[in-house]
Design a protein around this motif. Structure first.
Motif, PDB file in Angstrom:
ATOM      1  N   ALA A  26       1.128  -1.163  -0.101  1.00 18.46           N
ATOM      2  CA  ALA A  26       0.335  -0.090  -0.083  1.00 18.46           C
ATOM      3  C   ALA A  26       0.791   1.456   0.193  1.00 18.46           C
ATOM      4  O   ALA A  26       0.471   2.288  -0.540  1.00 18.46           O
ATOM      5  CB  ALA A  26      -0.826  -0.234   1.023  1.00 18.46           C
ATOM      6  N   ALA A  27       2.401   1.422   0.323  1.00 17.92           N
ATOM      7  CA  ALA A  27       2.952   2.158   0.977  1.00 17.92           C
ATOM      8  C   ALA A  27       3.265   2.906  -0.682  1.00 17.92           C
ATOM      9  O   ALA A  27       3.723   3.715  -0.953  1.00 17.92           O
ATOM     10  CB  ALA A  27       4.374   2.468   1.224  1.00 17.92           C
ATOM     11  N   ARG A  28       2.818   1.507  -1.830  1.00 19.84           N
ATOM     12  CA  ARG A  28       3.212   1.785  -2.728  1.00 19.84           C
ATOM     13  C   ARG A  28       2.380   2.774  -3.495  1.00 19.84           C
ATOM     14  O   ARG A  28       2.474   2.723  -5.274  1.00 19.84           O
ATOM     15  CB  ARG A  28       4.553   0.974  -3.461  1.00 19.84           C
ATOM     16  CG  ARG A  28       5.486   0.400  -2.993  1.00 19.84           C
ATOM     17  CD  ARG A  28       6.734  -0.627  -3.867  1.00 19.84           C
ATOM     18  NE  ARG A  28       5.875  -2.259  -4.010  1.00 19.84           N
ATOM     19  CZ  ARG A  28       5.891  -2.880  -3.536  1.00 19.84           C
ATOM     20  NH1 ARG A  28       6.657  -3.379  -2.047  1.00 19.84           N
ATOM     21  NH2 ARG A  28       5.059  -4.137  -3.686  1.00 19.84           N
ATOM     22  N   ALA A  29       1.385   2.305  -2.925  1.00 18.19           N
ATOM     23  CA  ALA A  29       0.524   3.131  -4.294  1.00 18.19           C
ATOM     24  C   ALA A  29      -0.383   4.031  -3.969  1.00 18.19           C
ATOM     25  O   ALA A  29       0.195   4.465  -2.480  1.00 18.19           O
ATOM     26  CB  ALA A  29      -0.955   1.803  -4.557  1.00 18.19           C
ATOM     27  N   ALA A  30      -1.305   4.820  -3.992  1.00 24.89           N
ATOM     28  CA  ALA A  30      -1.961   5.784  -3.852  1.00 24.89           C
ATOM     29  C   ALA A  30      -3.091   5.729  -3.168  1.00 24.89           C
ATOM     30  O   ALA A  30      -3.850   6.340  -2.042  1.00 24.89           O
ATOM     31  CB  ALA A  30      -2.895   6.405  -5.066  1.00 24.89           C
ATOM     32  N   SER A  31      -3.802   4.022  -3.649  1.00 20.51           N
ATOM     33  CA  SER A  31      -5.284   3.636  -2.419  1.00 20.51           C
ATOM     34  C   SER A  31      -4.991   2.377  -2.614  1.00 20.51           C
ATOM     35  O   SER A  31      -4.579   1.741  -3.952  1.00 20.51           O
ATOM     36  CB  SER A  31      -5.948   4.095  -3.073  1.00 20.51           C
ATOM     37  OG  SER A  31      -7.476   3.251  -2.622  1.00 20.51           O
ATOM     38  N   PRO A  32      -5.402   1.384  -1.493  1.00 19.72           N
ATOM     39  CA  PRO A  32      -4.603   0.553  -0.888  1.00 19.72           C
ATOM     40  C   PRO A  32      -5.710  -0.462  -2.115  1.00 19.72           C
ATOM     41  O   PRO A  32      -6.957  -0.020  -2.507  1.00 19.72           O
ATOM     42  CB  PRO A  32      -4.785  -0.494   0.286  1.00 19.72           C
ATOM     43  CG  PRO A  32      -5.359   1.045   1.033  1.00 19.72           C
ATOM     44  CD  PRO A  32      -5.093   2.370   0.210  1.00 19.72           C
ATOM     45  N   ARG A  33      -5.961  -2.331  -3.098  1.00 19.07           N
ATOM     46  CA  ARG A  33      -6.612  -2.498  -3.540  1.00 19.07           C
ATOM     47  C   ARG A  33      -7.104  -3.277  -2.721  1.00 19.07           C
ATOM     48  O   ARG A  33      -6.731  -4.344  -1.493  1.00 19.07           O
ATOM     49  CB  ARG A  33      -6.188  -3.427  -4.898  1.00 19.07           C
ATOM     50  CG  ARG A  33      -4.991  -2.875  -5.823  1.00 19.07           C
ATOM     51  CD  ARG A  33      -4.718  -3.213  -6.870  1.00 19.07           C
ATOM     52  NE  ARG A  33      -5.063  -4.470  -7.095  1.00 19.07           N
ATOM     53  CZ  ARG A  33      -5.961  -4.432  -8.200  1.00 19.07           C
ATOM     54  NH1 ARG A  33      -6.409  -2.723  -9.441  1.00 19.07           N
ATOM     55  NH2 ARG A  33      -6.711  -5.606  -8.980  1.00 19.07           N
ATOM     56  N   ILE A  34      -8.497  -3.199  -2.174  1.00 19.48           N
ATOM     57  CA  ILE A  34      -9.371  -3.734  -1.741  1.00 19.48           C
ATOM     58  C   ILE A  34     -10.238  -4.806  -2.054  1.00 19.48           C
ATOM     59  O   ILE A  34     -11.127  -4.356  -2.732  1.00 19.48           O
ATOM     60  CB  ILE A  34      -9.832  -3.194  -0.426  1.00 19.48           C
ATOM     61  CG1 ILE A  34      -8.485  -1.942   0.432  1.00 19.48           C
ATOM     62  CG2 ILE A  34     -10.440  -3.082   0.645  1.00 19.48           C
ATOM     63  CD1 ILE A  34      -9.700  -1.107   1.448  1.00 19.48           C
ATOM     64  N   ILE A  35     -10.566  -5.749  -1.176  1.00 21.68           N
ATOM     65  CA  ILE A  35     -11.393  -7.110  -2.011  1.00 21.68           C
ATOM     66  C   ILE A  35     -12.713  -6.680  -0.402  1.00 21.68           C
ATOM     67  O   ILE A  35     -11.786  -7.159   0.745  1.00 21.68           O
ATOM     68  CB  ILE A  35     -10.855  -8.110  -1.657  1.00 21.68           C
ATOM     69  CG1 ILE A  35     -10.280  -7.875  -3.191  1.00 21.68           C
ATOM     70  CG2 ILE A  35     -12.632  -9.383  -2.022  1.00 21.68           C
ATOM     71  CD1 ILE A  35     -10.203  -9.392  -3.467  1.00 21.68           C
ATOM     72  N   SER A  36     -13.712  -6.654  -0.101  1.00 25.42           N
ATOM     73  CA  SER A  36     -14.699  -6.712   0.171  1.00 25.42           C
ATOM     74  C   SER A  36     -15.596  -7.788   0.403  1.00 25.42           C
ATOM     75  O   SER A  36     -16.174  -8.147  -0.502  1.00 25.42           O
ATOM     76  CB  SER A  36     -15.932  -5.016   0.177  1.00 25.42           C
ATOM     77  OG  SER A  36     -16.823  -4.948   1.535  1.00 25.42           O
TER      78      SER A  36
END
Length: 290
Positions: free
Chosen positions: A26-36
């Motif tokens: 996540a530190a490398r991305a603008a927003s974390p990829r999240i699965i809900s």
């Protein structure tokens, strides 16, 4: 400079996850990829403008959730009963968000990505404080703390507006229910968001029987005789055979609330939802024609 600020915001809001691979990606991305794996948590992320990349049962969204609209491009990852593990792997999430309801599958999920579970419903008390806490925490995780607070503030304004608009409903007790089939129903009370909204609007619940930890009672149609001529709302979706049979049902037609014209159909509201469902239910009550 902006990347550093985003990284700082992420670190502040995700201290519980610092030791996990989630932090590194996540530190490398603008927003974390999240699965809900929960509709209510997905509602919240969508309101932030950071929708999940994957969600359970996307076709069912407009049967049960309705609001906010489901953005295009969200992958369907199966159902609560059968999660599509292959799809989860293909989506390469940074984080999977869930609820204690799915703790039984957590070990499998953690082979794909870190899992964050939010205890909101079935906690044996009002879910509203837990919804607020989850909203704030999700806002920190995706770097949108201001959006989280804005959503909370907007919901409070919605409740205040609905309270003023529902004074005419305060003159009688209300009951909220769904039909499971022609004989079995689910009636809502303490422990769920519908009761939370009724309390905030200072409306009385006609259903006084004990509810379970999820905030509802399983009952039979005949049990509704106890609410007298109170106003009752039966929520969508209503099974087609039930709806067709109500007009010809001697039991239903004999109910005092039916004879008084106090039975009304209501659009679907997610009973296990988050703040968007709270606002939706309050608004629907405010729009009731008495």
């Amino acid at each position: 400079m902006m990347a550093a600020l985003r990284r700082r915001d992420f670190l502040f809001g995700s201290s519980l996850l610092l030791a996990s691979p989630f932090f590194m990606r996540a530190a490398r991305a603008a927003s974390p990829r999240i699965i809900s794996l929960d509709y209510g948590l997905a509602q919240t992320l969508i309101e932030f403008g950071t929708p999940p990349v994957g969600l359970i049962d996307t076709p069912g969204w407009y049967d049960w959730v309705m609001e906010p609209p489901l953005p295009p491009g969200i992958a369907n990852v199966g159902s609560n009963y059968e999660i599509n593990m292959e799809m989860l792997q293909l989506l390469q999430p940074d984080l999977i968000i869930s609820t204690p309801y799915l703790e039984w599958i957590r070990p499998q999920l953690e082979t794909i990505a870190p899992v964050k579970s939010f205890p909101i419903h079935a906690v044996g008390s009002s879910p509203y404080p837990h919804i607020i806490a989850a909203t704030l925490e999700l806002g920190q995780i995706v770097g949108q703390p201001q959006q989280a607070q804005a959503l909370i503030d907007r919901t409070e304004r919605d409740l205040l507006a609905a309270k003023a608009a529902t004074r005419r409903l305060a003159e009688q007790k209300l009951a909220i229910m769904t039909f499971m089939d022609a004989r079995n129903i689910r009636v809502y009370g303490p422990g769920g968001i519908f009761q939370d909204v009724l309390d905030r609007l200072e409306l009385q619940n006609a259903w006084t029987r004990r509810t379970n930890e999820w905030g509802f009672s399983d009952a039979g149609l005949a049990d509704l005789i106890g609410i007298g001529d109170s106003r009752i709302f039966y929520m969508d979706p209503v099974p087609a055979d039930v709806l067709a049979g109500l007009a010809g049902s001697p039991l239903w037609q004999a109910m005092p609330f039916v004879q008084k014209g106090h039975a009304q159909r209501m659009a679907s509201v997610l009973m296990f939802g988050a703040l968007p469902s709270v606002s939706r239910f309050a608004r629907l009550l405010a729009e009731v024609k008495v």
